[in-house]
Write an enzyme that holds these catalytic residues in place. Structure first.
Site, mmCIF file in Angstrom:
data_model
loop_
_atom_site.group_PDB
_atom_site.id
_atom_site.type_symbol
_atom_site.label_atom_id
_atom_site.label_comp_id
_atom_site.label_asym_id
_atom_site.label_seq_id
_atom_site.Cartn_x
_atom_site.Cartn_y
_atom_site.Cartn_z
ATOM 1 N N LYS A 223 -17.122 -0.848 7.090
ATOM 2 C CA LYS A 223 -17.626 -1.748 6.056
ATOM 3 C C LYS A 223 -19.140 -1.670 5.914
ATOM 4 C CE LYS A 223 -17.439 -6.608 4.611
ATOM 5 N NZ LYS A 223 -16.906 -7.956 4.957
ATOM 6 N N PHE B 84 -10.312 -7.946 14.477
ATOM 7 C CA PHE B 84 -9.262 -8.357 13.542
ATOM 8 C C PHE B 84 -9.043 -7.271 12.487
ATOM 9 C CE2 PHE B 84 -8.135 -10.510 9.497
ATOM 10 C CZ PHE B 84 -6.862 -10.947 9.864
ATOM 11 N N GLN B 85 -7.807 -6.858 12.346
ATOM 12 C CA GLN B 85 -7.379 -5.841 11.386
ATOM 13 C C GLN B 85 -8.089 -4.495 11.609
ATOM 14 O OE1 GLN B 85 -7.408 -7.495 7.359
ATOM 15 N NE2 GLN B 85 -5.335 -8.249 7.667
ATOM 16 N N GLU C 134 0.806 -1.215 0.000
ATOM 17 C CA GLU C 134 0.000 0.000 0.000
ATOM 18 C C GLU C 134 0.842 1.269 0.000
ATOM 19 O OE1 GLU C 134 -0.482 -2.602 1.896
ATOM 20 O OE2 GLU C 134 -2.568 -3.252 1.727
ATOM 21 N N MET D 75 24.517 8.144 1.215
ATOM 22 C CA MET D 75 24.522 9.445 1.873
ATOM 23 C C MET D 75 24.831 9.306 3.372
ATOM 24 S SD MET D 75 24.293 12.647 1.144
ATOM 25 C CE MET D 75 23.205 13.133 -0.204
#
Length: 586
Positions: free
Chosen positions: A161, A111-112, A49, A471
């Site tokens: 949802k 969950f999630q 993502e 760097m």
């Protein structure tokens, strides 16, 4: 018309003119994916993502419109955050959409589940948590309006949802009602006239052109302003390509790794005209020592930027294009700047960028950039990652067309270039796009090679491999007594050519200057994506350099050429023979 939330959201995106979405589905966002394909919007399936947000960012910068990315709940949403913050720092208009667990499960550690709205508050221009399906169309309308207007930036929409599944009447709003969001587009005429008088009297003026010129699509107005006033123009890093570098008034870019003469010109100016820039620390060096002899005019659409880092004598809040259209006609006869140009020319002669001899057996990054420049005739769109190669790309590639150079300027996000280049290429399929990445940066988002193949995106990739976090190594060498700690990537680095081939992308490896042109030509000749690995001198440093916390007047000039006798190129992991082109088509 009665529709469910997924149908409303899809129709709203279509109403906003969305043509491309970058994202990846998951459990909670499935209702949207079930509906979205019914609408004429292209979806690019990313592998992470963060990359979706960078793709939307790159797309938005070049398209000059909103980029859209999306993810599911929990880690799908939090993975977007780095990309959203990157867009926030660089004023890139994106709308990020996530779908959370059902409303009844919010706060239960389901969950999630993640409080992504709370997480994105400080890194967005605005964010929304949608509680009711009936609000969805209005919120989408507002989100796109806010992302586009005023100083652009990211807007996040999080949707439980059940809001996607419930139904509501759908009527897409024709306008927004946001009394608290009223950007100032027109600059104060009083302030504009004050600026005009300062400009007429200045003997050593400098224009600083930032990304705001590009965002406002004001390059033509900047050119007219500079030519009328006969004032040299320097760019910020993000402002590169806003002014044609072949123009006699172009004066490079100052700051941490900018040109010496550019830094000196800002330091010694008697008038600094900042246009669409934010006077950040990498550009200014030590704020209290910035342009000590100069009056400062600052034109910016965001009043929060005025006086934030440096003192400002004449603030002008407004859209760059509109302000320049008012300011230029206000200016009468200006003082001669001949002596000023002679001084700048003397600094240019005294402090040129390092020129590498043609006969060195070793490879240096400027040679890579110069070879890409020659092959592309300076017309490619360059998307640089973050680090030494980024600075070399900014120093050596000539930018003439607005939008030709994209990079992560504010956040300095390693892993930006490949996904952002995909977004740039999707936005401008008519242009040749090169992603220039260090070996460390490339390994942070290389999984997006799959998108190049799956979605037929013909980005060319230059991996500048010095086997270091370059760097960081340079800073450890210069400021930490050469104590290299955890910067050596040579062991464990994959064979980038074989890695590309694993994704059905042809690759070439270059270890010496004599191989440069053939490899670049082969990559360009391939009709799809291609990768070239350039194995450069390991301990190459990028100069000039204004050390962190130092003033522009303390810039360290370029160092002498590193003798070939002590230069040790990174060993090649495999023969340099070109790989067989894969059957990929743009």
């Amino acid at each position: 018309m009665r529709l469910n939330g997924s149908q409303i959201l899809s129709k709203a995106l279509h109403e906003e003119g969305v043509e491309v979405i970058f994202g990846i589905p998951g459990g909670t966002i499935m209702p949207l994916y079930d509906e979205m394909h019914k609408h004429p919007m292209r979806h690019l399936l990313v592998r992470h993502e963060q990359a979706a947000a960078h793709m939307a960012d790159g797309y938005a910068r070049v398209k000059r419109d909103v980029g859209v990315c999306m993810g599911t709940s929990g880690p799908g949403a939090t993975n977007l955050v780095t990309g959203i913050l990157n867009a926030h720092m660089d004023s890139s208009p994106i709308v990020a959409i996530t779908v959370n667990v059902p409303s009844a499960m919010i706060g239960t550690d389901a969950f999630q589940e993640a409080d992504i709205s709370g997480i994105t508050i400080p890194v967005t221009k605005q964010n929304y948590f949608v509680r009711h399906t009936r609000d969805l169309a209005r919120i989408v309308k507002e989100a796109f309006y806010i992302a586009r207007h005023g100083r652009p930036g990211p807007v996040h929409i999080d949707i439980p949802k059940d809001v996607l599944l419930n139904e509501a009447d759908f009527v897409y709003p024709t306008a927004v009602d946001l009394p608290g969001f009223q950007p100032t587009f027109e600059g104060s005429l009083v302030q504009i006239r004050k600026a005009a008088r300062l400009i007429e009297r200045a003997r050593r003026p400098v224009i600083i052109a930032g990304q705001g010129v590009l965002i406002s699509q004001a390059s033509a107005e900047l050119l007219a302003f500079a030519e009328k006033t006969d004032i040299p123009v320097v760019n910020t890093l993000l402002g590169l390509s806003s002014f044609p570098q072949s123009h006699r008034l172009y004066n490079g870019w100052p700051g941490m790794h900018g040109y010496v003469y550019s830094s000196y010109s800002v330091d010694q100016a008697d008038l600094v005209i900042g246009i669409g820039n934010r006077f950040d620390d990498r550009f200014c060096g030590k704020f209290s020592a910035f342009a000590p002899k100069a009056k400062i005019v600052h034109i910016d659409i965001d009043p929060a930027e005025i006086g934030k880092n440096v003192r400002v004598d004449v603030p002008i809040v407004g859209d760059v294009k509109r302000v320049l259209n008012k300011l230029t006609p206000e200016i009468g006869e200006c003082e001669s700047h001949d002596e000023w140009f002679e001084q700048i020319a003397e600094w240019k002669r005294e402090f040129p960028l390092k020129q590498y001899p043609d006969d060195t057996p070793h490879l240096f990054t400027p040679q890579v950039i110069n070879a890409i420049t020659k092959a592309t005739d300076g017309k490619a769109y360059i998307v640089a990652d973050v680090g030494q190669h980024q600075m070399f790309a900014a120093q050596y590639y000539p930018f003439e067309e607005p939008g030709q150079f994209q990079t992560s300027g504010g956040l300095g996000t390693m892993g930006y270039s490949l996904p952002a280049a995909i977004g740039v290429q999707v936005a401008r399929p008519d242009k040749e796009v090169w992603a220039i990445a260090g070996d460390g940066c490339f390994q942070m988002n290389l999984q997006e090679l799959a998108v190049l193949i799956q979605d037929r995106v013909p980005v060319k990739i230059a991996v500048v491999n010095n086997g270091y976090l370059g760097m960081v190594r340079q800073w450890q060498q210069l400021f930490w007594e050469g104590n290299y700690q955890h910067v050596d990537l040579a062991t464990g680095t994959p064979d980038f050519v074989k890695l590309a081939e694993a994704y059905a992308i042809p690759g070439w490896r270059v270890t010496k200057p004599s191989e440069l042109n053939a490899a670049i030509a082969a990559a360009r000749a391939h009709p799809g994506p291609a990768l070239v690995e350039f194995c450069v001198y390991r301990e190459e440093n990028v100069f000039p350099m204004v050390p962190s916390g130092a003033a522009l007047s303390e810039v360290i000039p370029d160092t002498p050429y590193v003798p070939a006798a002590i230069a040790t190129p990174i060993p090649a992991a495999a023969p340099a023979a070109p790989a067989a082109p894969a059957p990929v088509h743009a």
